[in-house]
Each structure stands twice: as structure tokens, then as C-alpha cells.
Design a protein around this motif. Structure first.
Motif, mmCIF file in Angstrom:
data_model
loop_
_atom_site.group_PDB
_atom_site.id
_atom_site.type_symbol
_atom_site.label_atom_id
_atom_site.label_comp_id
_atom_site.label_asym_id
_atom_site.label_seq_id
_atom_site.Cartn_x
_atom_site.Cartn_y
_atom_site.Cartn_z
ATOM 1 N N LYS A 74 29.857 22.387 3.864
ATOM 2 C CA LYS A 74 29.277 21.044 3.756
ATOM 3 C C LYS A 74 30.280 19.990 4.199
ATOM 4 C CE LYS A 74 25.230 21.734 1.631
ATOM 5 N NZ LYS A 74 23.928 21.315 2.200
ATOM 6 N N VAL A 92 16.170 12.399 0.953
ATOM 7 C CA VAL A 92 17.471 12.830 1.476
ATOM 8 C C VAL A 92 17.275 14.099 2.296
ATOM 9 C CG1 VAL A 92 19.837 13.464 0.891
ATOM 10 C CG2 VAL A 92 18.582 11.846 -0.560
ATOM 11 N N GLN A 115 29.799 17.280 7.200
ATOM 12 C CA GLN A 115 29.848 15.844 6.955
ATOM 13 C C GLN A 115 30.885 15.162 7.834
ATOM 14 O OE1 GLN A 115 32.141 13.793 4.771
ATOM 15 N NE2 GLN A 115 30.781 12.031 4.515
ATOM 16 N N ARG A 133 19.175 16.978 5.244
ATOM 17 C CA ARG A 133 20.450 17.449 5.804
ATOM 18 C C ARG A 133 20.736 16.755 7.130
ATOM 19 N NH1 ARG A 133 21.383 23.701 4.019
ATOM 20 N NH2 ARG A 133 19.238 24.163 3.430
ATOM 21 N N SER A 186 20.542 10.541 5.277
ATOM 22 C CA SER A 186 21.180 11.848 5.445
ATOM 23 C C SER A 186 22.035 12.149 4.227
ATOM 24 C CB SER A 186 22.058 11.854 6.702
ATOM 25 O OG SER A 186 22.946 12.953 6.699
ATOM 26 N N TYR A 187 22.076 13.413 3.827
ATOM 27 C CA TYR A 187 22.937 13.804 2.706
ATOM 28 C C TYR A 187 24.403 13.528 3.034
ATOM 29 C CZ TYR A 187 25.097 16.703 -0.923
ATOM 30 O OH TYR A 187 25.850 17.154 -1.974
ATOM 31 N N ILE A 246 21.931 20.864 -1.670
ATOM 32 C CA ILE A 246 22.594 19.777 -2.396
ATOM 33 C C ILE A 246 23.629 20.390 -3.333
ATOM 34 C CG2 ILE A 246 22.299 17.815 -3.940
ATOM 35 C CD1 ILE A 246 20.923 17.442 -1.255
ATOM 36 N N ASP A 251 30.189 17.677 -4.767
ATOM 37 C CA ASP A 251 29.855 16.577 -3.865
ATOM 38 C C ASP A 251 31.036 15.624 -3.715
ATOM 39 O OD1 ASP A 251 27.300 15.051 -2.618
ATOM 40 O OD2 ASP A 251 28.600 13.600 -3.615
ATOM 41 N N ALA A 284 21.660 12.229 -4.089
ATOM 42 C CA ALA A 284 21.027 13.538 -4.290
ATOM 43 C C ALA A 284 21.821 14.421 -5.235
ATOM 44 C CB ALA A 284 20.856 14.232 -2.936
ATOM 45 N N GLY A 317 24.000 9.080 0.458
ATOM 46 C CA GLY A 317 23.786 10.523 0.378
ATOM 47 C C GLY A 317 24.168 11.093 -0.976
#
Length: 899
Positions: A262, A97, A266, A99, A114-115, A229, A235, A124, A121
Motif C-alpha cells: 500500500k 473511497v 501511495q 483504490r 482515492s484511498y 483498507i 494506515d 476509510a 483517504g
């Protein structure tokens, strides 16, 4: 081999070998991709049409730039996690994984994702044993995470390594591995190949290859913490749909800002989004082509803005000053340059002054009610004004005027009940006959006034030049009469004029103001610009009877203009109606102080109210599809000024430092098709008197806010986490408590207090001793911040401490007004007001007793914010023999030195 079971040693060694080979291959491929020549996009079209293909070329160029950014990220950071997942049939897959979006699939059969990608994703961030549902060629599959390694890649002299990796599997770990490269070197030799001495040395070396459990990371730089992460809960939050109204609340150090960053990264990574989110983006004004730049983020301080920009760069997100703003700067630009509410060269009459005492204290604490009162008042005044002017027209002697008056009366709502868009549309349909009457009447009145002025100039040849000189002296005249503002609102838009042209234009406006005053039997303010010009011009020009007739015609002209473009009038007249509102409420002893300010002056919070009134009115108008479809025809530039501010994503850091009205202004910037708004904050960290105090303040902005709480603090030692909890409970016994992460050794040191320090010299001596202790205890000299209670203390205290530490070769650097200076190895001195959102390994809070005196209403908040900037070492000083009474309950938490 020497302290773990051989199978575990072998497993970690295999992970290290596989990971480092993946790093090398990924970096090599990224380097090759960057060295490939970029295509000439214009030549990609066999027939290039500049009129139609430029936008496509720009879009393709953006894609090429994004690919280059991704390759550069892969070159420096090939992966941030290695995950082994198992499907229902027991088949295992290895996922690396990163970024950035992967460039090519690994050659060894593993997968690169990709995260940001959904759903893979998420692997992770998923705990061991957790499941992720994912698509596959044979249909949906459930993947169970059986092994995970969190990675921190670093290339040293051409060789890849991962430092401070965390390795965990179903039957082992977690272990902290200081160096994967060292694992390969340390476990690559068997015991049979070593002599007795080498075996003893190897045992010592091997003992350092793994650390059981998780190791707390020391803060080595002054920056926002970089978490490649997120944890499982964070997440989940950052992947919520783009069209969400989201608030993340939590104590310091819980990763709120990181989650915000993040999330933006995304949502900008369009290929990683689900189909529903891409459909939302397609409906916005910016569309897919403009999505990358269609976002804005607000922070309370310039210092935090700088560090947020650096954090975005680590995520591969380009963040210009236009994308990340402080509200103070953005508000000033909107009010002065965009909407011309504030005085500028292109218009505006009002002046914003910090700390203007125009509001009573209760107003600051009831801002929602204050705004609602104003908004209802100004809407009612808008319709009342139109009804009055419709009556003027309907009673006029001229048949054409009377007929149009009857028609506009019929179009108006019977009773004022908010913004009646149906009436707005009906009135706009009358624009042609209204414009014809306006043109005829304006031509007649202008001809009369201009003829009289020309006669005066011809009789006195030097008069025009004298007028030009006099008008030039009025540039600084500040007093403006409210009635004159009402009249100016009905003139044609002003053109920029200079010299004689500007002087004649000023005289025309002044004589028209005089004519209106005579027709209405009221005086003109002698302190106003028009009043000064009228007094200077004397009795020249039209006589009183002529002026009365001109004033009557101007009154009819004003009434006609009221209906020419009602949407524009509704928006552009809000600042004028606000002045009327303030005057009436001031007379009622409500909201406003009785004196201490002038008519044209505004507190910045008042500017917020005007801006929100304008933005909300614009949104209400655009909610009507008839207006939204024909905005240019109905409101011209007025509604375009609103829609030009729309962004696909609006984000707010430290949201509780902003007032409900300020947050509502930010929310009004959301493109209605996406309505994407995310704010993070902590009520216990509110250090502005006007900031949001409760969830009701937030829900006033969006009633459907999805409020999420995060509680795991990744910053503080156990001792400082307990102190932060106790400080928060002083002002709010129900405050959420931060929890420390599992399986992490967070033991640190008790906070230290220096008491009875009545002089700067005594305080500096105490700090110097504590800094020496930190240097002895820490592996390397850490980032240290010294917080003082006022801006005036920053430079002199830094100078005194710098002189004291000179023999230790430790530099002390002042950071006035929150501006960053110095290096990470320097001790930096800040006013506590500028420190929100940052973290340091060590913090000293100087003079907390003075803070109690200067900030009695926010003392606990400032103390909480200052204390929670520290991760491991916290020192505070006071001139008293003990802590201030308000925090005396904390006394037992403090020591006096560090061992």
C-alpha cells in the motif's frame, strides 16, 4: 425489519441502495472513459521537435497509461468504502473511497476520493468517532467519522453487489452483510404484503441478511491477503513521508507486506502526495518523469516474489521482474554483469559458489564486524598503495617523473582516515601531466615488446596460429595469481578480441607479467593463464636484461596510472583488495577457514561484502559535492555504475531473512535525495543462518530507523494464534504476541498431531483422514499446503499422497524448488524453506522430528514459520510417540483429529 430495529434496517437498506447506485454510475463513467479515443501525442504539438519533445511525449504517455489503469480499476471496483463524516457545524458529507483515482464526481452530491489521497483517504481507515483534519474552501475543517461501510464490489450478470460488507455507525453495528443486493431485495417488501407462509419464510431469509459482529474470512485462494483498507495504525504507517527510513516488525498475519505494498502504491500516486514529498521527488535523479519506475523491492524467495507481483497488480501498480527481485538473482547480476566482480566474458576473475566453506561459523554471526574490518583494511591499503607508488615516482631518475611524484605526495593525506575526498579531487587535477607521461612511457614499452614478438613470428611462420590454438585451450584455466591481478588492474581496459588478435593480446599481457616478475625478482605462477603462456612461448622474445628494463618501466607506468583516476581506482580495486584482506586474515586465523577453497572462489556472503564495500565507497565519494557535480569527469563509468542503480524507493519483504550486509547493500541503492527505505519482517521468522537477528543489525544499516510494530493478526484462529505465541516463546520468551482483532469470531480447531508415523504410507493415511475431515467441516475445499523438510521429499511424498486421495478426486501437486503448480483446489507440497510470506486455510507439517535433526539451529524458527502459514487447520506428524523434547511443552495444545 424482522430482527433489527426498523430504523437500523432502513439505514442499512439506504446504505445498500446508495452504494449500488454509486457502483453503477462509476462503472458506466469508467467504461465511457476507456472507450474514448486516445490522443495522438505527437500531433498535440503544432511544431514537433524530436530532440526536445520526446521526453515530454513519453511523460504524457505515462500519464495516459496511468489514467487507463485507473479507469479499468474503477470499472471492476468502483469503491472500497463509504464513509459519512460530520464537520464541527453538524453538516454531513458522504465519501466514496476507491483504490484508484476517481474519474468524475458523483452526480448525487457525494464525494469520491482515492484511498491514497491525503488527508481525505484516511477517512476509510479511521474508526467511528475518529477525526481527520481536512482542507475546505472556507478553511481547515475537522471531520468526524459517524458511519462507515467497507465494501467488496462484484458485478454479477450486469447487476452490482458488495459481498461481505461491514457496516458500522455511532449507534449500530458492526454488522457483516453478506450481500447488499440481498438486503435491498429482502427488505424491499412490507409484512402487510405477505401471507402467513411467506412471512415465516421471509423471517428465515431476513435472518441471514445481517450477521452481528465481524465474520472471519476463509482463505479461498493461495495468495497474499488483499486488504483494500488498512487498520488505523497501519494506515498511519504507510502514509509516513517518502523520505523515511522505516522498519515494520510484527508476527505473521499482521499485514506487514500489505502495508508495504500500500505504501509503494501511495508513493507512486504522485497527485496524492503532499507538496513536500513532490519536492523530494523533484530533486532525485529520476525526477517526476521517471518516478513511476524508480523503485525496487526484494523478497527472499521466487514464490513470494510471484505473489507480491499479483498483490501489486490488485493495487494498480505495474511490477515487472526488474522491479521485484530476489537478492540472490540481483546480487549475481550486479557482481557479474554490472560491476564485473565475478568472471564473465567481459572481465572479472572470481567465481561465486553456494555453500563454499570459506567462512568460519562465527563470521556469519558477526558480519557487521567482519565488514567493518574489511572496509577499514581496504581503505588503508588504498592510501598505503598510493603512498608507496608516490615514493617510487619521487625517487625516479627522470626529472619529469620525479617532479610529478613530489606533487602527488603532497596531495595525499598525511594519515589514512577513511575516504579523503579532498585528496581525490586534488589528484584528479593532476590528470593532464600524468596522462602525458603515461602515453609516452606506454608507447615505448609496447613498441619494444611488440617488436620482439613480431621478430619471433617472422622467424617461425606457423607460430602465430599455434599460439592461437594454445590460447583457446586456456579458457577454463581458473588459477589466478594475486600479483597478476594487480598488474592487470593497471592495463588499459580490455577490448573484446577474437582469433589471432586475441592470441597476440594474451601474449603481450603474459610477457609484461614476466617482465614485472623479473624486475621484482619473483616467479610467475605456472598455474596461472600468464604462466602457462610464458612456459609455452619459452625463451623467445626479449632477453632477460631487456625484460628487466621493460619491467622497471612498467613499474613506473603502474605507479603513474595509480594516480590518473583515483576515484575509479578506489572503486574498481575493491575486489582485488578483498583478496588481499582474505589472505592476511586467513593467515591470522580470523574470519576464514584454513582450507577447503581456492583463491578465486567466493562464498555468496563474501560477494555481499565486496558489493557493499563498492557501494559505500561510491556513496562516500558522491557525498562530496565537487565529485557529485563532476562525477563523469572524476570517475567516468565507475561512479556512473553506482548512480545508475539509484532508486527513489527501496523496499524489502521478510527483511530478517537477509543479513545486515545484504540489507545495507539494498539501502545503498536509495537515491540520496529521497533516501526512501522500507523493510518489514519478524525476527521469529528468520529461517536463514545469516539473517538479521536483532534491532542492532537493522540500526547498523540506518541508525535513524523508525521501527514500528504491528500486532493485530488477521490470519489465525484463536487456537492457532495461541500455538504460534507458545512456539515463539520457546526461542524468545520476550517475543511480541499477536493480538486478534476485536469483535471477530476467531474460534477454530485445535492443531492435530499424528505420532508414531514411521513410514510414508502411515503418514499418508493420517493426512488423508484429516483432509477428509477438513472437506466435511469447510464450506468449500480450501487451499491446503503440505510442508516437508527437504527438497528431496517434495515429489515422492506428493506422488504417494496423490495416489491415496485419488478415490476422493483430490489432486496432490508437487511444487519443487518453490515453483508454483496446480490449482487452488489442489493439495500442494512444498519444501518448508520456500513458504515464507504465504498463507493457507490448512497446513500439514510432515516429519517435524526430522526437521529437528536437519535444522538444529533453526528448528523452532522453521516450525514457527510452517505453523503460522495455517489460518484454521494445522496438522503435524512425527515418527516418535510424542512431540520432540524441545517442543514437548506444546503437547497439551494438540489433539489428534478434527470433529
Amino acid at each position: 425489519m424482522f430482527f433489527l430495529a426498523d430504523t437500523t434496517n432502513d439505514r442499512i437498506a439506504a446504505i445498500a441502495d446508495h452504494t449500488l447506485r454509486h457502483f453503477a454510475e462509476t462503472a458506466d463513467r469508467a467504461r465511457e472513459g476507456l472507450n474514448e479515443p486516445r490522443p495522438n501525442l505527437a500531433n498535440a504539438f503544432t511544431s514537433f521537435n524530436a530532440a526536445t519533445d520526446n521526453a515530454l511525449i513519453d511523460n504524457m504517455s505515462d500519464v495516459t497509461d496511468a489514467r487507463a489503469r485507473a479507469l479499468r480499476m474503477l470499472l471492476s471496483e468502483p469503491a472500497v468504502a463509504r464513509v459519512v463524516a460530520e464537520d464541527e457545524d453538524g453538516n454531513r458529507r458522504v465519501y466514496f473511497v476507491s483504490r484508484a483515482t476517481p474519474h468524475r464526481s458523483p452526480s448525487d452530491g457525494s464525494y469520491a476520493v482515492s484511498y491514497n489521497a491525503m488527508p481525505l483517504g484516511r477517512l476509510a481507515a479511521t474508526k467511528i468517532g475518529g477525526e481527520v483534519d481536512a482542507p475546505s474552501r472556507s478553511g481547515p475543517v475537522t471531520l468526524t467519522v459517524v458511519e462507515k461501510t467497507l465494501l467488496t464490489p462484484k458485478e454479477v450478470r450486469g447487476e452490482w453487489d458488495s459481498q461481505k460488507s461491514v457496516v458500522e455507525g455511532k449507534r449500530f453495528g458492526p454488522f457483516t452483510v453478506p450481500s447488499l443486493r440481498a438486503v435491498l431485495e429482502g427488505l424491499g417488501v412490507t409484512e402487510d404484503e405477505l401471507d402467513a407462509l411467506d412471512r415465516l419464510l421471509a423471517e428465515d431469509k431476513a435472518a441471514g441478511l445481517f450477521i452481528e459482529g465481524l465474520k472471519r474470512d476463509a482463505i479461498a485462494k493461495m495468495e497474499l491477503r488483499d486488504l483494500a483498507i488498512l487498520d488505523e495504525y497501519q494506515d498511519e504507517i504507510f502514509r509516513l513521508p517518502i523520505d523515511s527510513h522505516l522498519v515494520i516488525l510484527g508476527p505473521p498475519g499482521t499485514g506487514k507486506t500489505t502495508t508495504l505494498i500500500k505504501r509503494l502504491g501511495q508513493k507512486l500516486d504522485t497527485p496524492s502526495l503532499i507538496d513536500e514529498e513532490r519536492d523530494v521527488i523533484a530533486r532525485t535523479s529520476a525526477g517526476p518523469a521517471g518516478h513511476q519506475d524508480s523503485w525496487i523491492m526484494f523478497t527472499p524467495t521466487a514464490l513470494l516474489k510471484q505473489y507480491v507481483k499479483e498483490a501489486f497488480a490488485r493495487q494498480g501498480v505495474a511490477a515487472s521482474d526488474q522491479r521485484i527481485q530476489t537478492w540472490d538473482d540481483y546480487r549475481h547480476d550486479l557482481a557479474r554483469n554490472h560491476f564485473t566482480i565475478l568472471r564473465s566474458g567481459s572481465g572479472g576473475q572470481l567465481v561465486s559458489k553456494d555453500d563454499l566453506p570459506s567462512l568460519v561459523p562465527a563470521t556469519v554471526h558477526t558480519q557487521r564486524e567482519w565488514f567493518e574490518d574489511f572496509f577499514d583494511f581496504q581503505i588503508n591499503l588504498f592510501w598505503e598503495d598510493l603512498r608507496n607508488h608516490a615514493g617510487v615516482l619521487a625517487r625516479d631518475n627522470a626529472e619529469a617523473i620525479k617532479q610529478i611524484g613530489t606533487r602527488v605526495q603532497a596531495a595525499l593525506p598525511v594519515a589514512a582516515s577513511g575516504i579523503d575526498t579532498g585528496s581525490i579531487v586534488t589528484l584528479n587535477n593532476l590528470s593532464e601531466p600524468l596522462q602525458a607521461l603515461i602515453t609516452q612511457l606506454r608507447t615505448d614499452t609496447d613498441k619494444t615488446v611488440r617488436s620482439a614478438i613480431a621478430k619471433a613470428f617472422l622467424s617461425e611462420p606457423s607460430l602465430l596460429d599455434d599460439l592461437m590454438k594454445f590460447v583457446a585451450t586456456l579458457e577454463t584455466v581458473e588459477e589466478v595469481d594475486d600479483d597478476e591481478l594487480d598488474g592487470d588492474d593497471d592495463e588499459e581496459p580490455r577490448q573484446v578480441r577474437v582469433g589471432r588478435d586475441a592470441a597476440v593480446d594474451a601474449l603481450l599481457r603474459a610477457l609484461k607479467a614476466k617482465a614485472r616478475a623479473i624486475a621484482n625478482s619473483r616467479p610467475t605462477s605456472k598455474r596461472s593463464r600468464n604462466g602457462r603462456i610464458i612456459e609455452w612461448f619459452g625463451e623467445r622474445g626479449p632477453d632477460r636484461d631487456a625484460l628487466r628494463k621493460i619491467g622497471q618501466d612498467l613499474a613506473v607506468l603502474t605507479s603513474l596510472r595509480r594516480f590518473l583516476n583515483p576515484a575509479r581506482r578506489l572503486l574498481n580495486g575493491i575486489s582485488t583488495r578483498y583478496r588481499r584482506f582474505r589472505r592476511e586474515r586467513q593467515a591470522d586465523n580470523r574470519w576464514y577457514a584454513a582450507n577447503g577453497f581456492q583463491l578465486h572462489e567466493l562464498n555468496p556472503l563474501e560477494v555481499d561484502v565486496i558489493l557493499l564495500g563498492l557501494l559505500r565507497a561510491g556513496a562516500d565519494l558522491l557525498a562530496d559535492r565537487r565529485i557529485a557535480r563532476s562525477a563523469a569527469g572524476l570517475a567516468n563509468a565507475a561512479l556512473e555504475q553506482v548512480t545508475s542503480l539509484y532508486r527513489n524507493q527501496v523496499l524489502v519483504d521478510e527483511a530478517t531473512d537477509f543479513s545486515p550486509i545484504q540489507l545495507a547493500c539494498m539501502a545503498a541503492l536509495c537515491d540520496p535525495q529521497a533516501s526512501s527505505f522500507v523493510a518489514v519482517g519478524d525476527f521469529n521468522q528468520r529461517i536463514t543462518d545469516w539473517g538479521s537477528r536483532e534491532t542492532e543489525d537493522l540500526q547498523w544499516v540506518f541508525p535513524d530507523f523508525d521501527i514500528r510494530s504491528v500486532s493485530i493478526s488477521y490470519r489465525h484462529s484463536r487456537q492457532l494464534n495461541e500455538l504460534a505465541r507458545d512456539i515463539a516463546h520457546i526461542s524468545d520468551p520476550n517475543a511480541n504476541e499477536a493480538q486478534l482483532p476485536d469483535r471477530v469470531n476467531n474460534d477454530g480447531f485445535r492443531p492435530a498431531v499424528g505420532t508414531g508415523l514411521t513410514t510414508t504410507e502411515e503418514t499418508v493415511d493420517w493426512l488423508a483422514d484429516r483432509i477428509a475431515e477438513i472437506e466435511h467441516l469447510a464450506e468449500e475445499f480450501p487451499p491446503i499446503a503440505v510442508l516437508v523438510t527437504s527438497e528431496e521429499e517434495v515429489v515422492p511424498f506428493a506422488q504417494a499422497l496423490n495416489q491415496k486421495l485419488a478415490d476422493s478426486n483430490v489432486r496432490v501437486v508437487p511444487c519443487p524448488f518453490g515453483q508454483l503448480a496446480g490449482q487452488d483446489s489442489d493439495v500442494r507440497v512444498f519444501d518448508v524453506r520456500h513458504i515464507k510470506g504465504l498463507e493457507f486455510e490448512a497446513v500439514f507439517f510432515v516429519g517435524i522430528d526430522r526437521l529437528e535433526e536437519t535444522q538444529p539451529n533453526l528448528f523452532e524458527k522453521f516450525l514457527y514459520v510452517g505453523a503460522t502459514r495455517a489460518a484454521l487447520f494445522l496438522g503435524v506428524t512425527t515418527s516418535g510417540a510424542k512431540l520432540p523434547d524441545r517442543i514437548s511443552s506444546l503437547e497439551a495444545s494438540f489433539g489428534h483429529t478434527w470433529p
